[in-house]
Design a protein around this motif. Sequence first.
Motif, PDB file in Angstrom:
ATOM      1  N   PRO A   1       0.976  -4.239  12.884  1.00 43.79           N
ATOM      2  CA  PRO A   1       2.145  -3.102  12.622  1.00 43.79           C
ATOM      3  C   PRO A   1       2.498  -3.128  11.369  1.00 43.79           C
ATOM      4  N   THR A   2       3.377  -2.087  10.884  1.00 45.87           N
ATOM      5  CA  THR A   2       4.192  -1.967   9.597  1.00 45.87           C
ATOM      6  C   THR A   2       5.611  -1.995  10.057  1.00 45.87           C
ATOM      7  N   ARG A   3       6.476  -3.129   9.693  1.00 46.54           N
ATOM      8  CA  ARG A   3       7.827  -3.261  10.325  1.00 46.54           C
ATOM      9  C   ARG A   3       8.489  -4.290   9.510  1.00 46.54           C
ATOM     10  N   ALA A   4       9.662  -4.425   9.619  1.00 43.32           N
ATOM     11  CA  ALA A   4      10.582  -5.615   9.023  1.00 43.32           C
ATOM     12  C   ALA A   4      11.248  -6.106  10.748  1.00 43.32           C
ATOM     13  N   ARG A   5      11.642  -7.379  10.804  1.00 43.00           N
ATOM     14  CA  ARG A   5      12.163  -7.744  11.774  1.00 43.00           C
ATOM     15  C   ARG A   5      12.880  -9.220  11.339  1.00 43.00           C
ATOM     16  N   SER A   6      14.093  -9.434  11.942  1.00 42.88           N
ATOM     17  CA  SER A   6      14.370 -10.920  11.685  1.00 42.88           C
ATOM     18  C   SER A   6      14.201 -11.945  12.483  1.00 42.88           C
ATOM     19  N   LEU A   7      13.916 -13.245  11.987  1.00 43.82           N
ATOM     20  CA  LEU A   7      13.648 -14.268  12.790  1.00 43.82           C
ATOM     21  C   LEU A   7      14.551 -15.492  12.468  1.00 43.82           C
ATOM     22  N   ALA A   8      15.189 -16.020  13.692  1.00 39.20           N
ATOM     23  CA  ALA A   8      16.038 -17.203  13.438  1.00 39.20           C
ATOM     24  C   ALA A   8      15.263 -18.099  12.907  1.00 39.20           C
TER      25      ALA A   8
ATOM     26  N   ASP B   1      -7.115  -4.826  12.056  1.00 39.74           N
ATOM     27  CA  ASP B   1      -6.734  -4.141  10.747  1.00 39.74           C
ATOM     28  C   ASP B   1      -6.300  -5.337   9.861  1.00 39.74           C
ATOM     29  N   HIS B   2      -5.941  -5.308   8.584  1.00 40.33           N
ATOM     30  CA  HIS B   2      -5.484  -6.206   7.456  1.00 40.33           C
ATOM     31  C   HIS B   2      -4.101  -6.052   7.832  1.00 40.33           C
ATOM     32  N   GLN B   3      -3.363  -7.181   7.392  1.00 36.54           N
ATOM     33  CA  GLN B   3      -2.008  -7.429   7.330  1.00 36.54           C
ATOM     34  C   GLN B   3      -1.472  -8.150   6.224  1.00 36.54           C
ATOM     35  N   ILE B   4      -0.386  -7.707   5.456  1.00 43.31           N
ATOM     36  CA  ILE B   4       0.266  -8.502   4.452  1.00 43.31           C
ATOM     37  C   ILE B   4       1.638  -8.762   5.085  1.00 43.31           C
ATOM     38  N   ALA B   5       2.177 -10.253   4.940  1.00 39.12           N
ATOM     39  CA  ALA B   5       3.244 -10.688   5.295  1.00 39.12           C
ATOM     40  C   ALA B   5       4.024 -11.026   4.120  1.00 39.12           C
ATOM     41  N   TYR B   6       5.343 -10.743   4.132  1.00 41.13           N
ATOM     42  CA  TYR B   6       6.159 -11.380   3.233  1.00 41.13           C
ATOM     43  C   TYR B   6       7.651 -11.377   3.586  1.00 41.13           C
TER      44      TYR B   6
ATOM     45  N   HIS C   1       8.593  -8.881   6.718  1.00 42.17           N
ATOM     46  CA  HIS C   1       8.314  -7.595   6.520  1.00 42.17           C
ATOM     47  C   HIS C   1       6.657  -7.717   6.799  1.00 42.17           C
ATOM     48  N   LEU C   2       6.124  -6.833   7.491  1.00 45.14           N
ATOM     49  CA  LEU C   2       4.827  -6.915   7.800  1.00 45.14           C
ATOM     50  C   LEU C   2       4.312  -5.362   7.180  1.00 45.14           C
ATOM     51  N   VAL C   3       3.102  -5.261   6.644  1.00 40.56           N
ATOM     52  CA  VAL C   3       2.313  -4.124   6.388  1.00 40.56           C
ATOM     53  C   VAL C   3       0.792  -4.139   6.838  1.00 40.56           C
ATOM     54  N   GLY C   4       0.641  -3.249   7.827  1.00 34.83           N
ATOM     55  CA  GLY C   4      -0.743  -3.106   8.013  1.00 34.83           C
ATOM     56  C   GLY C   4      -1.439  -2.396   7.461  1.00 34.83           C
ATOM     57  N   LEU C   5      -2.782  -2.536   7.164  1.00 36.81           N
ATOM     58  CA  LEU C   5      -3.710  -1.695   6.448  1.00 36.81           C
ATOM     59  C   LEU C   5      -5.130  -1.481   7.024  1.00 36.81           C
ATOM     60  N   PRO C   6      -5.779  -0.536   7.275  1.00 31.87           N
ATOM     61  CA  PRO C   6      -7.201  -0.509   7.896  1.00 31.87           C
ATOM     62  C   PRO C   6      -8.147  -1.508   7.192  1.00 31.87           C
ATOM     63  N   ALA C   7      -8.982  -1.880   8.297  1.00 33.28           N
ATOM     64  CA  ALA C   7      -9.762  -2.771   7.698  1.00 33.28           C
ATOM     65  C   ALA C   7     -10.735  -2.423   6.918  1.00 33.28           C
ATOM     66  N   SER C   8     -10.940  -0.689   6.689  1.00 38.97           N
ATOM     67  CA  SER C   8     -11.769  -0.516   5.793  1.00 38.97           C
ATOM     68  C   SER C   8     -11.351  -0.418   4.262  1.00 38.97           C
TER      69      SER C   8
END
Length: 104
Positions: free
Chosen positions: A11-18, A30-35, A77-84
């Motif tokens: 997924p590409t989205r933002a969410r809050s976590l306690a 897919d690949h993913q970037i988390a920040y 924040h999560l950013v999904g990228l195609p595996a290619s």
Amino acid sequence: MQETRHQPIAPTRARSLAPGAAIDAHRHDDHQIAYAGRGVVAVTTGAGSWVAPADRAIWIPAGAVHAHQAHGELELHLVGLPASDNPLGLDERRCSASAPCCAN
């Protein structure tokens, strides 16, 4: 043994976590970037753990089983990228933390 959750599209989205909240182990095709926009995110795989404050990001390669952990109030924040796509030119399946990025 618990079966690992499979979510084909990262997924590409933002969410809050306690503080202390977690996203259980799962994998994507897919690949993913988390920040972290706020707080600190930790990503754990079978190969180790990576921790990123709000000015760093973590690369999670396609197929890597991983879990997320919040340290402090986390704006994840999560950013999904195609595996290619391989913008970092990595030839190994491993997570890596980036140089400073994501300026607020």
